[in-house]
Design a protein around this motif. Sequence first.
Motif, PDB file in Angstrom:
ATOM      1  N   GLY A   1       0.883  -1.418  -0.280  1.00 48.19           N
ATOM      2  CA  GLY A   1      -0.365   0.176  -0.210  1.00 48.19           C
ATOM      3  C   GLY A   1       0.913   1.593  -0.242  1.00 48.19           C
ATOM      4  N   VAL A   2       2.067   1.517   0.312  1.00 42.01           N
ATOM      5  CA  VAL A   2       2.849   2.272   0.701  1.00 42.01           C
ATOM      6  C   VAL A   2       3.458   2.714  -0.323  1.00 42.01           C
ATOM      7  CG1 VAL A   2       4.988   3.437   1.796  1.00 42.01           C
ATOM      8  CG2 VAL A   2       3.597   2.228   3.504  1.00 42.01           C
ATOM      9  N   ALA A   3       3.851   1.564  -1.228  1.00 39.12           N
ATOM     10  CA  ALA A   3       4.612   1.734  -2.829  1.00 39.12           C
ATOM     11  C   ALA A   3       3.518   2.534  -3.252  1.00 39.12           C
ATOM     12  CB  ALA A   3       5.211   0.456  -2.750  1.00 39.12           C
ATOM     13  N   ALA A   4       2.672   2.047  -3.296  1.00 36.39           N
ATOM     14  CA  ALA A   4       1.241   2.109  -4.732  1.00 36.39           C
ATOM     15  C   ALA A   4       0.758   3.757  -4.053  1.00 36.39           C
ATOM     16  CB  ALA A   4       0.346   1.300  -3.915  1.00 36.39           C
ATOM     17  N   ALA A   5       1.068   3.537  -3.359  1.00 38.64           N
ATOM     18  CA  ALA A   5       1.390   5.505  -3.603  1.00 38.64           C
ATOM     19  C   ALA A   5       1.532   5.974  -3.673  1.00 38.64           C
ATOM     20  CB  ALA A   5       0.546   5.523  -1.258  1.00 38.64           C
ATOM     21  N   HIS A   6       3.210   6.057  -3.679  1.00 33.91           N
ATOM     22  CA  HIS A   6       4.261   6.343  -4.167  1.00 33.91           C
ATOM     23  C   HIS A   6       5.247   6.370  -5.277  1.00 33.91           C
ATOM     24  CE1 HIS A   6       4.022   7.125   0.269  1.00 33.91           C
ATOM     25  NE2 HIS A   6       4.193   8.876   0.081  1.00 33.91           N
ATOM     26  N   LEU A   7       4.383   5.028  -5.790  1.00 33.87           N
ATOM     27  CA  LEU A   7       4.795   4.913  -7.271  1.00 33.87           C
ATOM     28  C   LEU A   7       5.204   6.179  -8.065  1.00 33.87           C
ATOM     29  CD1 LEU A   7       3.638   1.509  -8.128  1.00 33.87           C
ATOM     30  CD2 LEU A   7       5.918   2.430  -7.062  1.00 33.87           C
ATOM     31  N   ARG A   8       4.357   7.215  -7.942  1.00 29.77           N
ATOM     32  CA  ARG A   8       4.706   8.140  -9.091  1.00 29.77           C
ATOM     33  C   ARG A   8       5.563   8.378  -9.445  1.00 29.77           C
ATOM     34  NH1 ARG A   8      -0.005   9.385  -6.838  1.00 29.77           N
ATOM     35  NH2 ARG A   8       0.352  10.670  -5.537  1.00 29.77           N
ATOM     36  N   SER A   9       6.714   8.040  -8.082  1.00 28.98           N
ATOM     37  CA  SER A   9       7.787   7.982  -8.199  1.00 28.98           C
ATOM     38  C   SER A   9       8.906   7.337  -8.936  1.00 28.98           C
ATOM     39  CB  SER A   9       9.169   8.893  -6.631  1.00 28.98           C
ATOM     40  OG  SER A   9       9.964   8.257  -7.255  1.00 28.98           O
ATOM     41  N   ARG A  10       9.952   7.971  -9.931  1.00 33.84           N
ATOM     42  CA  ARG A  10      10.011   6.902 -10.651  1.00 33.84           C
ATOM     43  C   ARG A  10      11.198   5.622  -9.888  1.00 33.84           C
ATOM     44  NH1 ARG A  10      10.750   9.637 -17.212  1.00 33.84           N
ATOM     45  NH2 ARG A  10       8.868   9.657 -17.202  1.00 33.84           N
ATOM     46  N   VAL A  11      11.650   6.965  -9.023  1.00 35.31           N
ATOM     47  CA  VAL A  11      13.458   6.448  -8.591  1.00 35.31           C
ATOM     48  C   VAL A  11      12.763   5.216  -7.025  1.00 35.31           C
ATOM     49  CG1 VAL A  11      14.825   6.679  -6.776  1.00 35.31           C
ATOM     50  CG2 VAL A  11      14.324   9.259  -8.295  1.00 35.31           C
ATOM     51  N   LEU A  12      11.749   5.910  -6.506  1.00 32.90           N
ATOM     52  CA  LEU A  12      11.173   4.535  -5.787  1.00 32.90           C
ATOM     53  C   LEU A  12      10.289   3.412  -6.737  1.00 32.90           C
ATOM     54  CD1 LEU A  12       9.851   4.047  -3.492  1.00 32.90           C
ATOM     55  CD2 LEU A  12       7.634   5.388  -3.258  1.00 32.90           C
ATOM     56  N   ALA A  13       9.561   3.990  -7.642  1.00 32.57           N
ATOM     57  CA  ALA A  13       9.363   2.305  -9.183  1.00 32.57           C
ATOM     58  C   ALA A  13      10.253   1.994  -9.052  1.00 32.57           C
ATOM     59  CB  ALA A  13       8.908   3.021  -9.914  1.00 32.57           C
ATOM     60  N   GLY A  14      11.856   2.417  -9.415  1.00 29.10           N
ATOM     61  CA  GLY A  14      12.819   1.733 -10.094  1.00 29.10           C
ATOM     62  C   GLY A  14      12.733   0.686  -8.717  1.00 29.10           C
ATOM     63  N   GLY A  15      13.125   1.282  -7.835  1.00 30.67           N
ATOM     64  CA  GLY A  15      13.510   0.412  -6.369  1.00 30.67           C
ATOM     65  C   GLY A  15      13.004  -0.391  -5.777  1.00 30.67           C
ATOM     66  N   VAL A  16      11.886  -0.118  -6.243  1.00 36.01           N
ATOM     67  CA  VAL A  16      10.905  -1.435  -6.024  1.00 36.01           C
ATOM     68  C   VAL A  16      10.670  -2.461  -6.866  1.00 36.01           C
ATOM     69  CG1 VAL A  16       7.963  -2.141  -5.990  1.00 36.01           C
ATOM     70  CG2 VAL A  16       8.737   0.058  -4.498  1.00 36.01           C
ATOM     71  N   ALA A  17      10.604  -2.603  -8.116  1.00 34.47           N
ATOM     72  CA  ALA A  17      11.658  -2.982  -9.252  1.00 34.47           C
ATOM     73  C   ALA A  17      12.507  -3.734  -9.182  1.00 34.47           C
ATOM     74  CB  ALA A  17      11.273  -2.366 -10.487  1.00 34.47           C
ATOM     75  N   ALA A  18      13.649  -2.985  -8.676  1.00 33.54           N
ATOM     76  CA  ALA A  18      15.387  -3.910  -7.924  1.00 33.54           C
ATOM     77  C   ALA A  18      14.629  -4.726  -6.955  1.00 33.54           C
ATOM     78  CB  ALA A  18      16.283  -2.762  -8.227  1.00 33.54           C
ATOM     79  N   LEU A  19      14.210  -4.611  -6.069  1.00 31.83           N
ATOM     80  CA  LEU A  19      13.521  -5.442  -5.006  1.00 31.83           C
ATOM     81  C   LEU A  19      13.371  -6.344  -5.244  1.00 31.83           C
ATOM     82  CD1 LEU A  19      13.089  -2.764  -1.867  1.00 31.83           C
ATOM     83  CD2 LEU A  19      15.112  -4.518  -2.119  1.00 31.83           C
ATOM     84  N   LEU A  20      11.935  -6.720  -6.313  1.00 36.90           N
ATOM     85  CA  LEU A  20      10.772  -7.266  -6.982  1.00 36.90           C
ATOM     86  C   LEU A  20      11.902  -8.566  -7.693  1.00 36.90           C
ATOM     87  CD1 LEU A  20       8.162  -6.086  -8.085  1.00 36.90           C
ATOM     88  CD2 LEU A  20       8.098  -7.442  -5.299  1.00 36.90           C
ATOM     89  N   LEU A  21      13.241  -7.646  -8.493  1.00 35.06           N
ATOM     90  CA  LEU A  21      14.336  -9.117  -8.845  1.00 35.06           C
ATOM     91  C   LEU A  21      15.013  -9.550  -7.987  1.00 35.06           C
ATOM     92  CD1 LEU A  21      14.715  -6.999 -12.170  1.00 35.06           C
ATOM     93  CD2 LEU A  21      13.501  -8.479 -12.132  1.00 35.06           C
ATOM     94  N   ALA A  22      15.312  -8.773  -7.081  1.00 32.86           N
ATOM     95  CA  ALA A  22      16.378  -9.418  -6.431  1.00 32.86           C
ATOM     96  C   ALA A  22      15.721 -10.839  -5.238  1.00 32.86           C
ATOM     97  CB  ALA A  22      16.907  -8.665  -5.419  1.00 32.86           C
ATOM     98  N   HIS A  23      14.201 -10.300  -5.346  1.00 30.30           N
ATOM     99  CA  HIS A  23      13.614 -11.366  -4.158  1.00 30.30           C
ATOM    100  C   HIS A  23      13.848 -12.807  -5.205  1.00 30.30           C
ATOM    101  CE1 HIS A  23      10.732 -12.847  -1.801  1.00 30.30           C
ATOM    102  NE2 HIS A  23       9.491 -13.047  -2.344  1.00 30.30           N
ATOM    103  N   ALA A  24      13.511 -12.290  -6.836  1.00 31.62           N
ATOM    104  CA  ALA A  24      13.109 -13.163  -7.249  1.00 31.62           C
ATOM    105  C   ALA A  24      14.480 -14.711  -7.408  1.00 31.62           C
ATOM    106  CB  ALA A  24      12.879 -13.239  -8.685  1.00 31.62           C
ATOM    107  N   ALA A  25      15.760 -13.283  -7.686  1.00 36.24           N
ATOM    108  CA  ALA A  25      16.805 -14.094  -7.739  1.00 36.24           C
ATOM    109  C   ALA A  25      17.490 -15.292  -6.631  1.00 36.24           C
ATOM    110  CB  ALA A  25      17.980 -12.950  -7.857  1.00 36.24           C
TER     111      ALA A  25
END
Length: 269
Positions: free
Chosen positions: A34-58
């Motif tokens: 919920g916190v991430a969705a509320a702030h995903l308009r920030s490209r930096v935050l969106a990129g950080g979330v994507a990187a964390l998801l990829l790291a989690h999958a790896a």
Amino acid sequence: MLLVYGAFSVHSTLNIGHRHILPMYAVAAVLAGGVAAAHLRSRVLAGGVAALLLAHAAASVRARPDYLAYFNELAGGSAGGYRYLVDSSLDWGQDLPRLRRWLDARGDRDPVFLSYFGSGSPRYYGIAATRIGDTYFDFSGGERQLVPPLRGGWFVISATMWQRVYTHVRGPWTARYEARYQVLRPWIRQLNATLTAPAHGPDGKVLTTGELTDLLIDFEHLRFGRLCFFLRDRAPDARIGATLFAFHLSDAEVNYCLGAPLPADVRLP
């Protein structure tokens, strides 16, 4: 809700470990999402979330199929988690089949000494090993030899036994453990040399069968603790899965670990 459940879990008198708080992860994930969705308009935050998801999958792919032994990278991953938690947080004796395959692949005839945490049977997997230091997890009954003679070979030690959670030697080797070991070691040698009945203790007292068994178990745990103390700074010669450490020792190295004076620069607690 998250805080209330957490407070009740921490203060509960029922202690079954980390599994108490597993339901909190789902709630925390929803809140984080919920916190991430509320702030995903920030490209930096969106990129950080994507990187964390990829790291989690790896990390999940790297841990497969040993999810039971998984620790995150901050804890050193599955290979380093034993430094922080053992027992059911890491080690359920799940690597016995791997040990059998590892021994088969080696094909050597060196004796195997095994200190194993778990309820599985090494014999069931065809592992011919002498058990040491793990009397509380050996369910083979009267077949076990207390204080078996040790010589050069492979010493395979479960992570939980390496940390000595369930032996008479808890944690670091201490001056008290060393003093007790030095009292019982010559007594064991004399006991093996005379083989007379009734057996006498180190103080000359006649021992009952139960008292003799208790002393033998005590010495076996002390001997195992001293062995681990002398191996403490040595990297295992092999890692079998996430939970088994294998050390290859010569006769001279075994005798040194069990009989050498403590190094002059060692100050025991």
